[in-house]
Design an enzyme around this catalytic site. Structure first.
Site, PDB file in Angstrom:
ATOM      1  N   ASP A   1       0.836  -1.194   0.000  1.00  0.00           N
ATOM      2  CA  ASP A   1       0.000   0.000   0.000  1.00  0.00           C
ATOM      3  C   ASP A   1       0.873   1.248   0.000  1.00  0.00           C
ATOM      4  O   ASP A   1       1.825   1.345   0.780  1.00  0.00           O
ATOM      5  CB  ASP A   1      -0.894  -0.024   1.256  1.00  0.00           C
ATOM      6  CG  ASP A   1      -2.081   0.897   1.107  1.00  0.00           C
ATOM      7  OD1 ASP A   1      -1.883   2.105   0.874  1.00  0.00           O
ATOM      8  OD2 ASP A   1      -3.217   0.394   1.209  1.00  0.00           O
TER       9      ASP A   1
ATOM     10  N   THR B   1      -4.665  15.216 -12.502  1.00  0.00           N
ATOM     11  CA  THR B   1      -5.713  15.125 -13.533  1.00  0.00           C
ATOM     12  C   THR B   1      -6.198  16.522 -13.907  1.00  0.00           C
ATOM     13  O   THR B   1      -6.153  17.445 -13.064  1.00  0.00           O
ATOM     14  CB  THR B   1      -6.913  14.290 -13.020  1.00  0.00           C
ATOM     15  OG1 THR B   1      -8.028  14.488 -13.896  1.00  0.00           O
ATOM     16  CG2 THR B   1      -7.351  14.690 -11.625  1.00  0.00           C
ATOM     17  N   ASP B   2      -6.702  16.656 -15.128  1.00  0.00           N
ATOM     18  CA  ASP B   2      -7.295  17.941 -15.537  1.00  0.00           C
ATOM     19  C   ASP B   2      -8.528  18.267 -14.703  1.00  0.00           C
ATOM     20  O   ASP B   2      -8.940  19.434 -14.623  1.00  0.00           O
ATOM     21  CB  ASP B   2      -7.643  17.937 -17.038  1.00  0.00           C
ATOM     22  CG  ASP B   2      -8.703  16.911 -17.420  1.00  0.00           C
ATOM     23  OD1 ASP B   2      -8.960  15.971 -16.635  1.00  0.00           O
ATOM     24  OD2 ASP B   2      -9.286  17.055 -18.514  1.00  0.00           O
ATOM     25  N   GLU B   3      -9.110  17.251 -14.058  1.00  0.00           N
ATOM     26  CA  GLU B   3     -10.354  17.471 -13.309  1.00  0.00           C
ATOM     27  C   GLU B   3     -10.155  18.394 -12.104  1.00  0.00           C
ATOM     28  O   GLU B   3     -11.124  18.947 -11.576  1.00  0.00           O
ATOM     29  CB  GLU B   3     -10.967  16.138 -12.862  1.00  0.00           C
ATOM     30  CG  GLU B   3     -11.354  15.279 -14.049  1.00  0.00           C
ATOM     31  CD  GLU B   3     -12.212  14.083 -13.690  1.00  0.00           C
ATOM     32  OE1 GLU B   3     -12.972  14.159 -12.715  1.00  0.00           O
ATOM     33  OE2 GLU B   3     -12.112  13.062 -14.395  1.00  0.00           O
TER      34      GLU B   3
ATOM     35  N   ALA C   1     -11.251  16.578  -5.841  1.00  0.00           N
ATOM     36  CA  ALA C   1     -10.741  17.270  -4.647  1.00  0.00           C
ATOM     37  C   ALA C   1      -9.559  16.508  -4.053  1.00  0.00           C
ATOM     38  O   ALA C   1      -8.556  17.108  -3.634  1.00  0.00           O
ATOM     39  CB  ALA C   1     -11.867  17.412  -3.617  1.00  0.00           C
TER      40      ALA C   1
ATOM     41  N   LYS D   1      -7.503  14.568  -5.661  1.00  0.00           N
ATOM     42  CA  LYS D   1      -6.351  14.719  -6.561  1.00  0.00           C
ATOM     43  C   LYS D   1      -5.732  16.114  -6.411  1.00  0.00           C
ATOM     44  O   LYS D   1      -4.514  16.275  -6.506  1.00  0.00           O
ATOM     45  CB  LYS D   1      -6.772  14.467  -8.016  1.00  0.00           C
ATOM     46  CG  LYS D   1      -7.206  13.047  -8.322  1.00  0.00           C
ATOM     47  CD  LYS D   1      -6.098  12.020  -8.140  1.00  0.00           C
ATOM     48  CE  LYS D   1      -5.019  12.134  -9.196  1.00  0.00           C
ATOM     49  NZ  LYS D   1      -4.002  11.048  -9.027  1.00  0.00           N
TER      50      LYS D   1
ATOM     51  N   PRO E   1     -25.643   2.989 -20.935  1.00  0.00           N
ATOM     52  CA  PRO E   1     -26.084   4.142 -20.140  1.00  0.00           C
ATOM     53  C   PRO E   1     -25.233   5.376 -20.397  1.00  0.00           C
ATOM     54  O   PRO E   1     -24.000   5.312 -20.354  1.00  0.00           O
ATOM     55  CB  PRO E   1     -25.933   3.653 -18.687  1.00  0.00           C
ATOM     56  CG  PRO E   1     -24.938   2.557 -18.748  1.00  0.00           C
ATOM     57  CD  PRO E   1     -24.984   1.954 -20.120  1.00  0.00           C
TER      58      PRO E   1
ATOM     59  N   ASP F   1     -28.369  12.024 -14.544  1.00  0.00           N
ATOM     60  CA  ASP F   1     -26.994  12.535 -14.558  1.00  0.00           C
ATOM     61  C   ASP F   1     -26.325  12.340 -13.203  1.00  0.00           C
ATOM     62  O   ASP F   1     -26.987  12.265 -12.172  1.00  0.00           O
ATOM     63  CB  ASP F   1     -26.998  14.024 -14.938  1.00  0.00           C
ATOM     64  CG  ASP F   1     -25.684  14.456 -15.568  1.00  0.00           C
ATOM     65  OD1 ASP F   1     -24.732  13.649 -15.590  1.00  0.00           O
ATOM     66  OD2 ASP F   1     -25.615  15.604 -16.045  1.00  0.00           O
TER      67      ASP F   1
ATOM     68  N   TYR G   1     -13.433  12.928  -5.917  1.00  0.00           N
ATOM     69  CA  TYR G   1     -12.233  12.412  -6.595  1.00  0.00           C
ATOM     70  C   TYR G   1     -11.304  13.571  -6.958  1.00  0.00           C
ATOM     71  O   TYR G   1     -10.112  13.565  -6.623  1.00  0.00           O
ATOM     72  CB  TYR G   1     -12.623  11.621  -7.854  1.00  0.00           C
ATOM     73  CG  TYR G   1     -11.466  11.414  -8.822  1.00  0.00           C
ATOM     74  CD1 TYR G   1     -10.389  10.588  -8.498  1.00  0.00           C
ATOM     75  CD2 TYR G   1     -11.431  12.073 -10.060  1.00  0.00           C
ATOM     76  CE1 TYR G   1      -9.320  10.411  -9.376  1.00  0.00           C
ATOM     77  CE2 TYR G   1     -10.370  11.899 -10.936  1.00  0.00           C
ATOM     78  CZ  TYR G   1      -9.321  11.070 -10.597  1.00  0.00           C
ATOM     79  OH  TYR G   1      -8.261  10.910 -11.469  1.00  0.00           O
TER      80      TYR G   1
ATOM     81  N   LYS H   1     -15.056   2.094 -16.598  1.00  0.00           N
ATOM     82  CA  LYS H   1     -14.804   3.342 -17.330  1.00  0.00           C
ATOM     83  C   LYS H   1     -15.460   3.292 -18.713  1.00  0.00           C
ATOM     84  O   LYS H   1     -15.718   2.209 -19.254  1.00  0.00           O
ATOM     85  CB  LYS H   1     -13.293   3.594 -17.440  1.00  0.00           C
ATOM     86  CG  LYS H   1     -12.553   3.578 -16.094  1.00  0.00           C
ATOM     87  CD  LYS H   1     -12.790   4.844 -15.286  1.00  0.00           C
ATOM     88  CE  LYS H   1     -12.279   4.778 -13.854  1.00  0.00           C
ATOM     89  NZ  LYS H   1     -10.868   4.592 -13.670  1.00  0.00           N
TER      90      LYS H   1
ATOM     91  N   ALA I   1      -3.783   5.385  -7.098  1.00  0.00           N
ATOM     92  CA  ALA I   1      -4.891   6.258  -6.689  1.00  0.00           C
ATOM     93  C   ALA I   1      -6.203   5.500  -6.777  1.00  0.00           C
ATOM     94  O   ALA I   1      -6.315   4.495  -7.489  1.00  0.00           O
ATOM     95  CB  ALA I   1      -4.965   7.495  -7.598  1.00  0.00           C
TER      96      ALA I   1
END
Ligand code: NAD
Length: 343
Positions: A64, A131-133, A158, A160, A211, A285, A156, A195, A88
Site C-alpha cells: 500500500d 488530472t485535468d479534473e 478534490a 487529486k 447508459p 446525470d 475524486y 470506465k 490512486a
C-alpha cells in the site's frame, strides 16, 4: 553507471501498466519496480505476457502506498532514478458514494510517498500524476492554463487536488524534484470495465443498454494511453521540477459522440442486425457532473516537444478490438456483475 531503475506506484492499473510496458521496452537493461496494492482496480494480468527479457527486469511489490515504512525500505533497497506516482482511487462515481478511500490513498498515500522520498535516497525526478479534473469546469472554447486556480467539483477531483498540492509543497519546502502532470481522459487497452470505453464495448457485445449520463453532451478531451505515457516519459526526462504540465490531445468530444464512435467501431468489428447505437439509453446525470473540461497543453508541446501520435478514430477502433479478446471480455463481465452493472 548501472542500469536505470524506475518505481511506478499503481503500475498494475490501466495507465500504470501501459507505462511499465513502455519503460521496459525503451531500454535493454532498465529495471522497473511496481508498487501496487492490487485493489479491485489493479491486477497482475495487466503486467502479463511480457517478453521474457522484459519480465526479468520487472519486480512487483504488492503493498500500500500509505505504508511509509514499506516505501522507505523499498527506496533504500532500490534507489530508483525516477518515481512515477500513479497509485490512486480513480472512479468519480465511487468517490461520490464513499469519498474516504479517495482521501486516504490520493492524499495520505501521496503524503506517505513524499515523506519517504524526503528521507531518501532521492530520485532524479518524481512524476506526480494528477488530472485535468482538478481545474473544474471550463466554459465552451476556454482552455485553462497551468496558472488557473483549482476548483475541483467531485470528491475524486478534490482528493487529486490535495495530492498535487502536496507534491508542489514538497518541491518548495524540501526541494523534492517533483513535476506534476495533469492529463485528460485516457482510453486504450486494459482499462477496467467501469470506465466509459470498455463499459460500452462490454455491454454492447452482450446486447445490454449503454447508459449515458443526462443529455450526454458533457465534453472531454480524449487521450490515447500510449500518448499519455509518452508525456510522462518526457516529463521524467525534461520536465522542470516544481512545474505543472497539462497533457491533452486536443480531441474534444461529447460523451454521446464518444459512445457513438465506439458503437460504429463495433458495428464494423461485430456487425449485428441494427447499429449498436440503438442500445444508447440516457440515465439520470451524475451529481456535480462538470459539463466540460478545457486545458491548454501548449506548455508541454512547446517546452518538451511532446505531441500525441494517435488519431482518435483509429485509436478507438484498435481499443474496441483489444476488448474483443475472450479472456478480456470474461474479466470485464465478471467485474460488471460484481458492480451490479451486468444487466
Ligand atoms: P486505475 O484505477 O486503473 O489504477 C490505479 C492503480 O492504483 C491500481 O492498480 C490500484 O491497485 C492501485 N492502487 C489504488 N490504491 C492503492 C494504494 N493505496 N496503494 C497502492 N496501490 C494502489 O487508474 P488509472 O486510470 O490507471 O489512473 C492512474 C493515475 O492517473 C491516477 O492517479 C489517476 O488519478 C490519474 N489519471 C487517470 C486518468 C484516466 O483517464 N484514466 C486521467 C487523468 C489522470
Amino acid at each position: 553507471m548501472g542500469a536505470a531503475t524506475s518505481l511506478v506506484t499503481g503500475g498494475a492499473g490501466f495507465i500504470g501498466s501501459a507505462l511499465v510496458r513502455r519503460l521496459l521496452s525503451a531500454t535493454h537493461d532498465g529495471r522497473v519496480i511496481v508498487l501496487d496494492a492490487l485493489t479491485y482496480a489493479g491486477t497482475k494480468d495487466n503486467l502479463s505476457g511480457l517478453p521474457a527479457g522484459q519480465a526479468a527486469r520487472l519486480e512487483l511489490v504488492v503493498g500500500d502506498v500509505r505504508d511509509e515504512a514499506l516505501l522507505a525500505a523499498l527506496l533504500r533497497r532500490a534507489a530508483p532514478d525516477v518515481v512515477y506516482h500513479l497509485a490512486a482511487e480513480t472512479h468519480v462515481d465511487r468517490s461520490i458514494d464513499d469519498p474516504r478511500p479517495f482521501l486516504e490513498t490520493n492524499v495520505m498515500g501521496s503524503l506517505a510517498l513524499f515523506e519517504a522520498l524526503r528521507a531518501g535516497p532521492r530520485p532524479r525526478k518524481v512524476v506526480h500524476v494528477s488530472t485535468d479534473e482538478v481545474l473544474g469546469p471550463a466554459a465552451p472554447g476556454v482552455f485553462l492554463s497551468e496558472a488557473a486556480p483549482t476548483r475541483p467539483s467531485s470528491p475524486y477531483a478534490a482528493s487529486k487536488a490535495g495530492g498535487e498540492a502536496l507534491a508542489l509543497a514538497y518541491f518548495t519546502t524540501h526541494a523534492l524534484p517533483v513535476v506534476v502532470a495533469r492529463p485528460t481522459n485516457h482510453f486504450g487497452p486494459r482499462q477496467l470495465a467501469e470506465k466509459l470505453v470498455p463499459l460500452v464495448v462490454c455491454r454492447a457485445l452482450a446486447g445490454l443498454s449503454l447508459p449515458v449520463y443526462g443529455d450526454g453532451l458533457q465534453r472531454r478531451d480524449w487521450l490515447h494511453v500510449d500518448d499519455g505515457c509518452e508525456a510522462l516519459s518526457a516529463l521524467a526526462e525534461r520536465g522542470e521540477p516544481g512545474r505543472v504540465y497539462h497533457v491533452a490531445s486536443g480531441e474534444e468530444r461529447t460523451t454521446l459522440e464518444m459512445v457513438g464512435a465506439v458503437c460504429d467501431a463495433l458495428d464494423d468489428l461485430r456487425p449485428r442486425a441494427s447499429s449498436h447505437r440503438e442500445l444508447i439509453t440516457h440515465v439520470t446525470d451524475r451529481p456535480g457532473h462538470d459539463r466540460r473540461y478545457g486545458v491548454d497543453a501548449s506548455r508541454i508541446r512547446a517546452e518538451l516537444g511532446w505531441a500525441p501520435r494517435h488519431d482518435l478514430p483509429s485509436a478507438i477502433r484498435a481499443t474496441a478490438l483489444s476488448y474483443l479478446d475472450p479472456a478480456t471480455q470474461a474479466r470485464a463481465r465478471d467485474h460488471l456483475e460484481r458492480r451490479g452493472l451486468g444487466r
